[in-house]
Write a protein that holds these residues in place. Structure first.
Motif, PDB file in Angstrom:
ATOM      1  N   LEU A   1     -54.595   5.486  43.747  1.00 47.02           N
ATOM      2  CA  LEU A   1     -55.399   4.301  44.029  1.00 47.02           C
ATOM      3  C   LEU A   1     -56.436   4.073  42.939  1.00 47.02           C
ATOM      4  N   ALA A   2     -57.029   5.163  42.429  1.00 43.31           N
ATOM      5  CA  ALA A   2     -58.054   5.033  41.392  1.00 43.31           C
ATOM      6  C   ALA A   2     -57.454   4.544  40.079  1.00 43.31           C
ATOM      7  N   LEU A   3     -56.263   5.034  39.729  1.00 40.20           N
ATOM      8  CA  LEU A   3     -55.650   4.661  38.453  1.00 40.20           C
ATOM      9  C   LEU A   3     -55.031   3.269  38.495  1.00 40.20           C
ATOM     10  N   GLY A   4     -54.334   2.969  39.570  1.00 40.54           N
ATOM     11  CA  GLY A   4     -53.591   1.710  39.630  1.00 40.54           C
ATOM     12  C   GLY A   4     -54.309   0.580  40.330  1.00 40.54           C
ATOM     13  N   GLY A   5     -55.426   0.866  41.011  1.00 38.22           N
ATOM     14  CA  GLY A   5     -56.135  -0.164  41.760  1.00 38.22           C
ATOM     15  C   GLY A   5     -55.690  -0.174  43.214  1.00 38.22           C
ATOM     16  N   THR A   6     -56.651  -0.275  44.133  1.00 36.24           N
ATOM     17  CA  THR A   6     -56.350  -0.185  45.561  1.00 36.24           C
ATOM     18  C   THR A   6     -55.394  -1.270  46.021  1.00 36.24           C
ATOM     19  N   VAL A   7     -55.645  -2.526  45.630  1.00 33.91           N
ATOM     20  CA  VAL A   7     -54.823  -3.638  46.099  1.00 33.91           C
ATOM     21  C   VAL A   7     -53.382  -3.479  45.627  1.00 33.91           C
ATOM     22  N   ARG A   8     -53.193  -3.068  44.375  1.00 36.60           N
ATOM     23  CA  ARG A   8     -51.849  -2.947  43.823  1.00 36.60           C
ATOM     24  C   ARG A   8     -51.106  -1.745  44.410  1.00 36.60           C
ATOM     25  N   VAL A   9     -51.727  -0.564  44.359  1.00 37.36           N
ATOM     26  CA  VAL A   9     -51.030   0.659  44.760  1.00 37.36           C
ATOM     27  C   VAL A   9     -50.849   0.721  46.278  1.00 37.36           C
ATOM     28  N   SER A  10     -51.726   0.098  47.036  1.00 35.42           N
ATOM     29  CA  SER A  10     -51.582   0.128  48.490  1.00 35.42           C
ATOM     30  C   SER A  10     -50.239  -0.418  48.932  1.00 35.42           C
ATOM     31  N   GLN A  11     -49.646  -1.302  48.150  1.00 35.86           N
ATOM     32  CA  GLN A  11     -48.387  -1.904  48.530  1.00 35.86           C
ATOM     33  C   GLN A  11     -47.207  -0.947  48.425  1.00 35.86           C
ATOM     34  N   VAL A  12     -47.403   0.190  47.748  1.00 41.19           N
ATOM     35  CA  VAL A  12     -46.353   1.205  47.713  1.00 41.19           C
ATOM     36  C   VAL A  12     -46.081   1.721  49.121  1.00 41.19           C
ATOM     37  N   GLN A  13     -47.075   1.597  50.008  1.00 42.32           N
ATOM     38  CA  GLN A  13     -46.898   2.039  51.389  1.00 42.32           C
ATOM     39  C   GLN A  13     -45.807   1.276  52.118  1.00 42.32           C
ATOM     40  N   LEU A  14     -45.327   0.176  51.538  1.00 40.33           N
ATOM     41  CA  LEU A  14     -44.295  -0.600  52.216  1.00 40.33           C
ATOM     42  C   LEU A  14     -43.020   0.219  52.431  1.00 40.33           C
ATOM     43  N   VAL A  15     -42.819   1.290  51.673  1.00 37.82           N
ATOM     44  CA  VAL A  15     -41.639   2.136  51.884  1.00 37.82           C
ATOM     45  C   VAL A  15     -41.871   3.176  52.970  1.00 37.82           C
ATOM     46  N   GLN A  16     -43.109   3.344  53.432  1.00 39.28           N
ATOM     47  CA  GLN A  16     -43.403   4.421  54.385  1.00 39.28           C
ATOM     48  C   GLN A  16     -42.675   4.263  55.711  1.00 39.28           C
ATOM     49  N   PRO A  17     -42.615   3.071  56.320  1.00 38.34           N
ATOM     50  CA  PRO A  17     -41.867   2.975  57.582  1.00 38.34           C
ATOM     51  C   PRO A  17     -40.411   3.397  57.439  1.00 38.34           C
ATOM     52  N   PHE A  18     -39.755   2.986  56.364  1.00 39.01           N
ATOM     53  CA  PHE A  18     -38.369   3.383  56.171  1.00 39.01           C
ATOM     54  C   PHE A  18     -38.232   4.893  56.017  1.00 39.01           C
ATOM     55  N   LEU A  19     -39.126   5.494  55.223  1.00 42.67           N
ATOM     56  CA  LEU A  19     -39.059   6.938  55.033  1.00 42.67           C
ATOM     57  C   LEU A  19     -39.314   7.677  56.343  1.00 42.67           C
TER      58      LEU A  19
END
Length: 310
Positions: free
Chosen positions: A239-257
């Motif tokens: 989150l610190a390196l990529g920015g909270t708004v941008r990196v938070s969207q990686v969570q979109l794979v969490q339900p599938f996983l």
């Protein structure tokens, strides 16, 4: 996209992959209403105690400096969100819902985290961004209502899960902000250590008194060491390196996983309705990520220039 942003996305994905096992492992530890094992209170607080002990050793080993005076309140908010709120609400809820069901509720977390991040960084999301946020929330509520027989009232467990998502978003947002001026590993460690005077006596009070199967202790060990500790090393750094708004969207794979992990671990099944709602929620998150977000001026003392440019 810069090299730092790409690294942030990969670290964020690593954190999400670790977090995706949290709900199935919690389900193993709490059992079912017919065959209860550990209490949700013990899992939530006990895992924080184990992680706090590891954190204290890590802080000593790395000779971590004491947080600055202005960092203590954000640390308290981080602790309230990810040490108390999210673990407590989700651990209690997981006794009454399947991990596959809960995984769909978690689908709202990426957008919630992005919204908190936008507020903390004084950004101004567009109307389209807010529309996607509202649509995602409506889909999550509709799924919960459908799963409770089409009634107008949500199951209490669904409300607990939604409350847990809100707590996680706040904890992620403030933890990511602190990670811009502290080591990401130290953020979660301090958040756990400052909570220890509360978590330790409550966990001792709620400890299980009966013999439990090894699978329950295995689930507890995972959420204590990985979900509550190691996962945040990668997540907050990302989150610190990529920015909270941008990196938070990686969570979109969490339900599938989470759904995929729940099938072999818990013997649960995927049905077309669950998959359909999961895809719809993820679509709103993906669409919201592409909507414009305007940045307002921020004090240079709070956010480094390299971060502001994101």
């Amino acid at each position: 996209m810069t090299a730092a942003e790409r690294k942030g996305l990969w670290l964020g994905f690593l954190g999400v992959a670790i977090f995706a096992l949290t709900l199935p492992m919690t389900r193993l530890a709490v059992g079912t209403p017919e065959a209860p094992l550990m209490s949700g209170v013990f899992i939530a607080l006990g895992r924080a105690v184990v992680a706090a002990a590891l954190s204290a050793l890590f802080l000593l080993a790395t000779r971590a400096p004491w947080p600055r005076r202005e960092d203590w309140w954000p640390l308290v908010l981080t602790s309230a969100g990810v040490v108390f709120g999210f673990p407590l609400f989700t651990s209690v809820a997981m006794r009454y819902v399947e991990a596959v069901h809960a995984s769909v509720i978690v689908g709202v977390l990426p957008l919630a985290t992005a919204l908190v991040g936008a507020l903390l960084h004084r950004q101004r999301p567009s109307t389209g961004f807010w529309t996607c946020a509202a649509l995602g929330s409506i889909l999550v509520v509709a799924f919960a209502v459908l799963r409770t027989g089409g009634g107008l009232r949500l199951h209490p467990a669904d409300l607990l899960l939604l409350a847990g998502m809100a707590c996680a978003a706040v904890g992620y947002g403030y933890g990511a902000r602190l990670s811009q001026r502290m080591r990401a590993e130290h953020v979660i460690c301090w958040a756990l250590v400052i909570a220890l005077p509360i978590t330790l006596p409550l966990a001792a009070w709620a400890r299980p008194l009966q013999a439990l199967p090894a699978s329950a202790w295995g689930g507890f060990a995972y959420v204590a060491v990985f979900s509550m500790w190691i996962g945040f090393f990668a997540w907050y750094r990302g989150l610190a390196l990529g920015g909270t708004v941008r990196v938070s969207q990686v969570q979109l794979v969490q339900p599938f996983l989470s759904m995929l992990f729940a099938v072999p671990l818990l013997g649960e099944r995927l049905d077309i309705v669950t998959v359909g709602f999961a895809l719809a929620v993820i679509a709103t998150v993906f669409a919201g990520r592409r909507m414009p977000v305007r940045s307002a001026a921020r004090p240079a003392s709070l956010v480094p220039a390299a971060v502001e440019s994101r």
